[in-house]
Scaffold this active site. Structure first.
Site, PDB file in Angstrom:
ATOM      1  N   SER A 124       0.828  -1.204   0.000  1.00 10.43           N
ATOM      2  CA  SER A 124       0.000   0.000   0.000  1.00 10.43           C
ATOM      3  C   SER A 124       0.859   1.250   0.000  1.00 10.43           C
ATOM      4  O   SER A 124       1.942   1.268   0.619  1.00 10.43           O
ATOM      5  CB  SER A 124      -0.864  -0.008   1.265  1.00 10.43           C
ATOM      6  N   TYR A 148      -1.380  -0.696  10.621  1.00 10.29           N
ATOM      7  CA  TYR A 148      -1.675  -1.294   9.312  1.00 10.29           C
ATOM      8  C   TYR A 148      -0.504  -1.116   8.349  1.00 10.29           C
ATOM      9  O   TYR A 148       0.007  -2.081   7.767  1.00 10.29           O
ATOM     10  CB  TYR A 148      -2.949  -0.670   8.710  1.00 10.29           C
ATOM     11  N   LYS A 152       2.288  -3.926   6.605  1.00  9.31           N
ATOM     12  CA  LYS A 152       2.574  -4.077   5.159  1.00  9.31           C
ATOM     13  C   LYS A 152       4.070  -3.923   4.915  1.00  9.31           C
ATOM     14  O   LYS A 152       4.669  -4.635   4.115  1.00  9.31           O
ATOM     15  CB  LYS A 152       1.784  -3.036   4.360  1.00  9.31           C
TER      16      LYS A 152
HETATM   17  P1  NAD Z   1     -11.070  -7.023   1.250  1.00  7.04           P
HETATM   18  O1  NAD Z   1     -11.275  -6.984   2.714  1.00  7.04           O
HETATM   19  O2  NAD Z   1     -12.236  -6.852   0.365  1.00  7.04           O
HETATM   20  O3  NAD Z   1     -10.327  -8.383   0.836  1.00  7.04           O
HETATM   21  C1  NAD Z   1      -9.476  -9.087   1.714  1.00  7.04           C
HETATM   22  C2  NAD Z   1      -9.971 -10.528   1.725  1.00  7.04           C
HETATM   23  O4  NAD Z   1      -9.141 -11.291   2.587  1.00  7.04           O
HETATM   24  C3  NAD Z   1     -11.405 -10.669   2.239  1.00  7.04           C
HETATM   25  O5  NAD Z   1     -12.146 -11.424   1.303  1.00  7.04           O
HETATM   26  C4  NAD Z   1     -11.258 -11.387   3.568  1.00  7.04           C
HETATM   27  O6  NAD Z   1     -12.370 -12.212   3.855  1.00  7.04           O
HETATM   28  C5  NAD Z   1      -9.967 -12.154   3.347  1.00  7.04           C
HETATM   29  N1  NAD Z   1      -9.236 -12.468   4.582  1.00  7.04           N
HETATM   30  C6  NAD Z   1      -8.975 -11.633   5.622  1.00  7.04           C
HETATM   31  N2  NAD Z   1      -8.256 -12.285   6.551  1.00  7.04           N
HETATM   32  C7  NAD Z   1      -8.031 -13.544   6.089  1.00  7.04           C
HETATM   33  C8  NAD Z   1      -7.355 -14.671   6.595  1.00  7.04           C
HETATM   34  N3  NAD Z   1      -6.757 -14.639   7.792  1.00  7.04           N
HETATM   35  N4  NAD Z   1      -7.332 -15.798   5.851  1.00  7.04           N
HETATM   36  C9  NAD Z   1      -7.957 -15.843   4.642  1.00  7.04           C
HETATM   37  N5  NAD Z   1      -8.628 -14.804   4.127  1.00  7.04           N
HETATM   38  C10 NAD Z   1      -8.653 -13.658   4.831  1.00  7.04           C
HETATM   39  O7  NAD Z   1      -9.937  -5.943   0.917  1.00  7.04           O
HETATM   40  P2  NAD Z   1      -9.402  -5.413  -0.489  1.00  7.04           P
HETATM   41  O8  NAD Z   1      -9.735  -3.988  -0.587  1.00  7.04           O
HETATM   42  O9  NAD Z   1      -9.804  -6.334  -1.569  1.00  7.04           O
HETATM   43  O10 NAD Z   1      -7.836  -5.505  -0.218  1.00  7.04           O
HETATM   44  C11 NAD Z   1      -7.058  -6.597  -0.665  1.00  7.04           C
HETATM   45  C12 NAD Z   1      -5.625  -6.383  -0.251  1.00  7.04           C
HETATM   46  O11 NAD Z   1      -5.147  -5.167  -0.811  1.00  7.04           O
HETATM   47  C13 NAD Z   1      -5.416  -6.255   1.264  1.00  7.04           C
HETATM   48  O12 NAD Z   1      -4.224  -6.938   1.612  1.00  7.04           O
HETATM   49  C14 NAD Z   1      -5.254  -4.770   1.489  1.00  7.04           C
HETATM   50  O13 NAD Z   1      -4.462  -4.472   2.601  1.00  7.04           O
HETATM   51  C15 NAD Z   1      -4.571  -4.352   0.192  1.00  7.04           C
HETATM   52  N6  NAD Z   1      -4.816  -2.935  -0.134  1.00  7.04           N
HETATM   53  C16 NAD Z   1      -6.095  -2.489  -0.268  1.00  7.04           C
HETATM   54  C17 NAD Z   1      -6.333  -1.142  -0.556  1.00  7.04           C
HETATM   55  C18 NAD Z   1      -7.732  -0.606  -0.668  1.00  7.04           C
HETATM   56  O14 NAD Z   1      -7.907   0.609  -0.557  1.00  7.04           O
HETATM   57  N7  NAD Z   1      -8.747  -1.420  -0.881  1.00  7.04           N
HETATM   58  C19 NAD Z   1      -5.241  -0.273  -0.725  1.00  7.04           C
HETATM   59  C20 NAD Z   1      -3.948  -0.785  -0.600  1.00  7.04           C
HETATM   60  C21 NAD Z   1      -3.741  -2.132  -0.306  1.00  7.04           C
HETATM   61  C1  WQD Z   2      -9.406   9.905   0.514  1.00 10.20           C
HETATM   62  C2  WQD Z   2      -9.625  11.398   0.737  1.00 10.20           C
HETATM   63  C3  WQD Z   2      -9.924  11.986   3.050  1.00 10.20           C
HETATM   64  C4  WQD Z   2     -13.744   9.908   3.601  1.00 10.20           C
HETATM   65  C5  WQD Z   2      -6.851   4.891   2.768  1.00 10.20           C
HETATM   66  C6  WQD Z   2      -5.785   4.157   3.524  1.00 10.20           C
HETATM   67  C7  WQD Z   2      -4.785   3.575   2.562  1.00 10.20           C
HETATM   68  C8  WQD Z   2      -5.444   2.724   1.485  1.00 10.20           C
HETATM   69  C9  WQD Z   2      -6.571   3.442   0.841  1.00 10.20           C
HETATM   70  C10 WQD Z   2      -5.265   0.437   2.223  1.00 10.20           C
HETATM   71  C11 WQD Z   2      -8.854  11.950   1.947  1.00 10.20           C
HETATM   72  C12 WQD Z   2     -11.173  12.285   2.268  1.00 10.20           C
HETATM   73  C13 WQD Z   2     -12.572  10.422   3.064  1.00 10.20           C
HETATM   74  C14 WQD Z   2     -14.777  10.811   3.979  1.00 10.20           C
HETATM   75  C15 WQD Z   2     -13.412  12.633   3.226  1.00 10.20           C
HETATM   76  N1  WQD Z   2      -5.947   1.501   2.013  1.00 10.20           N
HETATM   77  N2  WQD Z   2     -12.411  11.756   2.878  1.00 10.20           N
HETATM   78  N3  WQD Z   2     -14.579  12.144   3.757  1.00 10.20           N
HETATM   79  O1  WQD Z   2      -6.990   7.977   3.394  1.00 10.20           O
HETATM   80  O2  WQD Z   2      -6.059   8.174   1.038  1.00 10.20           O
HETATM   81  O3  WQD Z   2      -6.247   5.972   2.064  1.00 10.20           O
HETATM   82  O4  WQD Z   2      -7.447   3.981   1.840  1.00 10.20           O
HETATM   83  O5  WQD Z   2      -4.101   0.231   2.028  1.00 10.20           O
HETATM   84  O6  WQD Z   2      -3.912   2.813   3.312  1.00 10.20           O
HETATM   85  O7  WQD Z   2      -5.136   5.052   4.395  1.00 10.20           O
HETATM   86  O8  WQD Z   2      -8.310   7.109   1.389  1.00 10.20           O
HETATM   87  O9  WQD Z   2     -10.676   7.110   0.726  1.00 10.20           O
HETATM   88  O10 WQD Z   2     -10.103   7.240   3.185  1.00 10.20           O
HETATM   89  O11 WQD Z   2      -9.652   9.214   1.737  1.00 10.20           O
HETATM   90  O12 WQD Z   2     -13.273  13.868   3.057  1.00 10.20           O
HETATM   91  O13 WQD Z   2     -15.840  10.415   4.488  1.00 10.20           O
HETATM   92  O14 WQD Z   2     -11.011  11.614   1.029  1.00 10.20           O
HETATM   93  O15 WQD Z   2      -9.687  12.974   4.015  1.00 10.20           O
HETATM   94  O16 WQD Z   2      -8.449  13.246   1.615  1.00 10.20           O
HETATM   95  P1  WQD Z   2      -6.865   7.416   2.052  1.00 10.20           P
HETATM   96  P2  WQD Z   2      -9.769   7.593   1.787  1.00 10.20           P
END
Ligand code: NAD
Ligand code: WQD
Length: 340
Positions: A124, A148, A152
């Site tokens: 991330s 978190y 990562k």
């Molecule tokens: P999500 O929660 O929809 O998907 C994660 C999946 O992992 C879920 O289906 C959950 O049931 C499963 N899971 C959780 N713990 C588990 C375990 N112990 N064993 C097996 N399965 C398990 O999330 P997502 O948005 O699809 O994110 C996927 C990956 O991408 C995550 O690792 C997350 O940290 C990373 N990521 C997501 C974002 C984002 O904004 N969505 C941003 C950066 C990184």
């Molecule tokens: C985006 C912008 C908020 C909600 C997070 C995690 C990051 C990654 C993605 C996993 C910011 C603003 C948001 C609201 C708002 N996840 N906002 N009102 O914070 O960039 O990233 O999600 O890895 O690790 O930190 O994303 O969508 O929460 O926010 O004004 O109700 O929207 O302040 O500027 P962020 P976000």
């Protein structure tokens, strides 16, 4: 080739299943359904017209992971399973270290025993902390500000250390910026089981009438309109980056033995620009109110994307309007997510 997709029933994982199936791979999903519904996998099968295997298991269960890898003859792993909510990680760091660090370590140990040595990892942009250089390059210092982000980063270290110990391991570390949107079919998408913490799903719920208004966290940042600016990336672009990373691992080239790339568009949009784009996509007003800054937020963050272009030949194709259109299509067709 049979690819094991951990967390494949989740938001990004289900889209990856579609991409890998459509590219001709066999797919096995492992998910403990902590944050997903099995229905998402039935939808993947509908979209692709192909079947995929599902094993309900926990990545922390090393014996189960080894059995699954062997039974299905897996050759590579795409590892999405994990916990991802920054605020929750502050309240319950043990759970985050357990799943994201111990879970990844147990998965890798199971892979070692099963003779599988390729993994693509969901990292991330959160690991960078407040950007000192914009756009943010992969060489930017890592300074995660939450448990978190630290889990990562620790998993990234684990992969780099393992790769240095033995060249048979091949790893792609992909740092996502802000994934949004949904598959164009409207059959799969993000399905927050709780109040959405992220901007895009929250706005979608305001547009659909489930929530009254959006709180905009701060309008005094040094950005075009004072609101926070982020690099939103269409989830379909994001998962295509995984396929490209997988293909780069297969070349056997030294440059792609263990590599880290950003997955973003390189372009940032502010909260208010996202609101306007959603209004265009939905043809509805999105009521909002300016609120104080959210703790831990940075003003702006967007990716340097050249390394992904050079190393894995990947660039995002979709723009902000595509992201909003597809997110809205998903919400309209599934007002209660996968519950029906
Ligand atoms: P999500 O929660 O929809 O998907 C994660 C999946 O992992 C879920 O289906 C959950 O049931 C499963 N899971 C959780 N713990 C588990 C375990 N112990 N064993 C097996 N399965 C398990 O999330 P997502 O948005 O699809 O994110 C996927 C990956 O991408 C995550 O690792 C997350 O940290 C990373 N990521 C997501 C974002 C984002 O904004 N969505 C941003 C950066 C990184
Ligand atoms: C985006 C912008 C908020 C909600 C997070 C995690 C990051 C990654 C993605 C996993 C910011 C603003 C948001 C609201 C708002 N996840 N906002 N009102 O914070 O960039 O990233 O999600 O890895 O690790 O930190 O994303 O969508 O929460 O926010 O004004 O109700 O929207 O302040 O500027 P962020 P976000």
């Amino acid at each position: 080739m049979t690819i094991l997709i951990t967390g494949g029933a989740g938001y990004i994982g289900s889209h990856a299943c579609v991409t890998f199936l459509e590219a001709g791979h066999d797919v096995v999903v492992v998910d403990n359904l902590a944050n997903a519904r099995e229905e998402s996998l039935r939808r993947v099968a509908r979209i692709t017209g192909k079947s995929l295997a599902f094993e309900q298991a926990d990545i922390r269960d090393g014996a189960a992971m080894e059995r699954i890898l062997r039974d299905h003859g897996c050759t590579a792993v795409v590892h999405f399973a994990g916990l991802k909510v920054v605020g929750e990680s502050l309240r319950d760091p043990l759970a985050y270290y357990d799943v994201n660090v111990t879970g990844t370590q147990r998965l890798l140990s199971a892979m070692e025993r099963a003779g599988v040595h390729q993994l693509i990892f969901s990292s991330s942009a959160n690991i960078y902390g407040p950007p000192q250089i914009l756009p943010v390059p992969e060489s930017h210092p890592a300074a995660p500000m939450s448990p978190y982000g630290r889990t990562k980063r620790i998993a990234e270290h684990l992969l780099n250390d393992l790769s240095a110990s033995d060249p048979k391991w091949r790893f792609a570390i992909l740092r996502y910026f802000n994934p949004v949107g949904a598959h164009e079919s409207g059959l799969i998408g993000e399905n927050p089981l709780d109040v959405p913490q992220n901007l895009c799903p929250f706005i979608a719920q305001v547009a659909s009438g489930r929530r009254e208004k959006l709180m905009v966290y701060g309008n005094d940042y040094e950005t075009r309109d004072g609101t926070g600016l982020r690099d939103y990336i269409h989830v379909v672009d994001l998962v295509e980056g995984h396929l490209k990373a997988y293909e780069a691992l297969q070349t056997g080239a030294d440059a792609t033995r263990c590599f880290t790339v950003n997955l973003g568009t390189g372009t940032g949009y502010t909260v208010l620009e996202m609101v306007r784009a959603f209004e265009r996509a939905t043809n509805r007003p999105i009521p909002f109110e300016i609120a104080p800054r959210r703790d831990g937020d940075v003003g702006e963050c967007y990716a340097e994307t050249q390394k992904a272009a050079d190393l894995i030949d990947w660039r995002a194709r979709f723009g902000l309007d595509d992201m909003c259109r597809d997110a809205w299509n998903w919400v309209c067709k599934n007002p209660t997510g996968f519950e029906d």
